[in-house]
Design a protein around this motif. Structure first.
Motif, short mmCIF file in Angstrom:
data_model
loop_
_atom_site.label_atom_id
_atom_site.label_comp_id
_atom_site.label_asym_id
_atom_site.label_seq_id
_atom_site.Cartn_x
_atom_site.Cartn_y
_atom_site.Cartn_z
N ARG A 1 28.80 -8.13 -34.64
CA ARG A 1 29.99 -8.57 -35.39
C ARG A 1 30.90 -9.48 -34.56
O ARG A 1 32.11 -9.42 -34.66
N GLU A 2 30.31 -10.33 -33.76
CA GLU A 2 31.08 -11.32 -33.02
C GLU A 2 31.33 -12.53 -33.91
O GLU A 2 30.44 -12.97 -34.64
N VAL A 3 32.53 -13.07 -33.84
CA VAL A 3 32.87 -14.21 -34.69
C VAL A 3 33.44 -15.38 -33.91
O VAL A 3 33.81 -16.39 -34.48
N VAL A 4 33.50 -15.29 -32.59
CA VAL A 4 34.03 -16.38 -31.76
C VAL A 4 32.87 -17.07 -31.09
O VAL A 4 32.17 -16.48 -30.27
N ALA A 5 32.63 -18.31 -31.46
CA ALA A 5 31.51 -19.06 -30.90
C ALA A 5 31.95 -19.81 -29.64
O ALA A 5 33.07 -20.31 -29.55
N ARG A 6 31.05 -19.88 -28.67
CA ARG A 6 31.32 -20.63 -27.45
C ARG A 6 30.96 -22.10 -27.66
O ARG A 6 29.90 -22.41 -28.18
N PRO A 7 31.82 -23.01 -27.23
CA PRO A 7 31.50 -24.44 -27.42
C PRO A 7 30.37 -24.88 -26.51
O PRO A 7 30.23 -24.40 -25.39
N THR A 8 29.53 -25.75 -27.00
CA THR A 8 28.45 -26.34 -26.22
C THR A 8 28.77 -27.81 -25.99
O THR A 8 28.90 -28.58 -26.94
N LEU A 9 28.92 -28.21 -24.74
CA LEU A 9 29.33 -29.57 -24.42
C LEU A 9 28.16 -30.48 -24.10
O LEU A 9 28.26 -31.69 -24.18
N CYS A 10 27.03 -29.90 -23.66
CA CYS A 10 25.88 -30.70 -23.30
C CYS A 10 24.61 -29.91 -23.59
O CYS A 10 24.59 -28.68 -23.45
N LYS A 11 23.55 -30.61 -24.01
CA LYS A 11 22.27 -29.95 -24.21
C LYS A 11 21.15 -30.95 -23.96
O LYS A 11 21.35 -32.17 -24.00
N THR A 12 19.97 -30.42 -23.68
CA THR A 12 18.80 -31.25 -23.42
C THR A 12 17.72 -30.94 -24.44
O THR A 12 17.34 -29.79 -24.63
N PHE A 13 17.25 -32.00 -25.12
CA PHE A 13 16.15 -31.87 -26.07
C PHE A 13 14.83 -32.13 -25.34
O PHE A 13 14.72 -33.11 -24.58
N ALA A 14 13.84 -31.28 -25.56
CA ALA A 14 12.50 -31.49 -25.01
C ALA A 14 11.71 -32.29 -26.06
O ALA A 14 11.06 -31.72 -26.92
N HIS A 15 11.79 -33.61 -25.96
CA HIS A 15 11.18 -34.45 -26.98
C HIS A 15 9.69 -34.64 -26.70
O HIS A 15 9.30 -34.88 -25.55
N PRO A 16 8.82 -34.55 -27.72
CA PRO A 16 7.38 -34.63 -27.48
C PRO A 16 6.87 -36.00 -27.08
O PRO A 16 5.75 -36.12 -26.57
N VAL A 17 7.67 -37.05 -27.27
CA VAL A 17 7.22 -38.41 -26.95
C VAL A 17 7.91 -38.97 -25.72
O VAL A 17 7.26 -39.49 -24.81
N VAL A 18 9.23 -38.87 -25.65
CA VAL A 18 9.98 -39.50 -24.55
C VAL A 18 10.40 -38.50 -23.48
O VAL A 18 11.04 -38.89 -22.50
N GLY A 19 10.06 -37.25 -23.65
CA GLY A 19 10.41 -36.25 -22.65
C GLY A 19 11.82 -35.72 -22.82
O GLY A 19 12.42 -35.85 -23.89
N PRO A 20 12.40 -35.12 -21.77
CA PRO A 20 13.73 -34.52 -21.89
C PRO A 20 14.82 -35.57 -22.13
O PRO A 20 14.83 -36.62 -21.50
N VAL A 21 15.70 -35.24 -23.06
CA VAL A 21 16.81 -36.14 -23.39
C VAL A 21 18.09 -35.32 -23.32
O VAL A 21 18.35 -34.46 -24.16
N SER A 22 18.92 -35.59 -22.30
CA SER A 22 20.18 -34.86 -22.12
C SER A 22 21.32 -35.63 -22.76
O SER A 22 21.51 -36.82 -22.49
#
Length: 284
Positions: free
Chosen positions: A218-239
């Motif tokens: 029952r948590e309702v406070v979300a933590r903000p995400t400022l940066c993330k990295t996608f593991a793309h199948p063609v171009v590799g990691p994209v931050s």
């Protein structure tokens, strides 16, 4: 009910929408501008025959549910939606579920972000709108059904690769899942009578033990995400930097993924802008 004006109004709104605006292929042979009647009927979850009769001023009094479906399908503004109800002679009620119609100004904003991937999501994490770069970075949302465009459903019930990075291989996939559960609980409190929200939560509770545990917390406070990295199948990691803009009057959020200038991620995004989705397979 002004049947004639209702029919004319529906046709005028149908003819202004491009197929790409609602995730439909344009096709080589389209003899009429905008959407076809059968396409509007499909998007509104009504029969083509009934929609045709509405445009031809031959249909019986439409229900509020039908009008809401048409308003979503035709991407009506608030003023247009109110006008639709007036023409149909139906008193407009407040929304029972998360609004799904995206303002035209936001759709225009997405198209004007050629170097950033951007999507619009509802309060229940349904992807409502996107630009081309978002499709190249994540997946071609226009090829998915409404059901499959729900990110929280895909996060908890989608396939889990060996590295544990679900949902496009993002580096914060577990944190994102927790955030989904927290914000979905908040949405459930706002829309307790929305059948789609109730159905989504029931499906997640029965299909994911992880979600069930997070839900019971029952948590309702979300933590903000400022940066993330996608593991793309063609171009590799994209931050990328991840910025979220709240659209308070629609209970929607614009999520913008922007690479740092001069970074390898920026080069990767430039390549994706060229490649698009033509060589991209399904996300792992």
């Amino acid at each position: 009910m002004d049947k004639r004006e209702l029919g004319v109004f529906l046709r005028s709104r149908r003819e202004r929408i491009r197929p790409a605006d609602v995730g439909l292929p344009a096709g080589p042979r389209r003899r009429t501008p905008g959407l076809r009647r059968d396409e509007v009927a499909h998007l509104a979850y009504i029969s083509t025959e009934y929609y045709t009769r509405l445009e031809q001023a031959r249909a019986p009094h439409p229900s509020g549910e039908v009008l809401e479906g048409l308003a979503r399908a035709l991407r009506l503004s608030d003023a247009e939606r109110t006008h639709l109800y007036v023409l149909a002679g139906v008193e407009r009620q407040g929304p029972t579920g998360p609004p799904r119609v995206v303002r035209q100004s936001l759709l225009d904003l997405l198209r004007r972000l050629p170097q950033a991937a951007a999507i619009v999501i509802s309060a229940t994490y349904e992807v409502l709108a996107w630009n081309d770069l978002a499709c190249a970075l994540m997946e071609d949302f226009s090829a998915l059904s409404r059901r499959d465009r729900n990110l929280v459903r895909r996060a908890f019930l989608g396939p889990r690769p060996p590295d544990g990075r679900r949902l496009y291989g993002v580096s914060d996939s577990d944190e994102f899942a927790r955030t989904c559960a927290q914000q979905l609980r908040t949405a459930a409190a706002r829309y307790p009578d929305d059948p789609e929200t109730v159905e989504l939560i029931a499906e997640l509770l029965s299909g994911s033990e992880e979600f069930a545990q997070l839900w019971e917390a029952r948590e309702v406070v979300a933590r903000p995400t400022l940066c993330k990295t996608f593991a793309h199948p063609v171009v590799g990691p994209v931050s990328v930097a991840c910025d979220v803009l709240d659209i308070a009057d629609r209970d929607q959020r614009v999520v913008i993924y922007t690479p740092e200038p001069g970074s390898p991620a920026e080069e990767a995004m430039r390549l994706l802008a060229v490649v698009g989705t033509q060589h991209l397979g399904a996300p792992s």
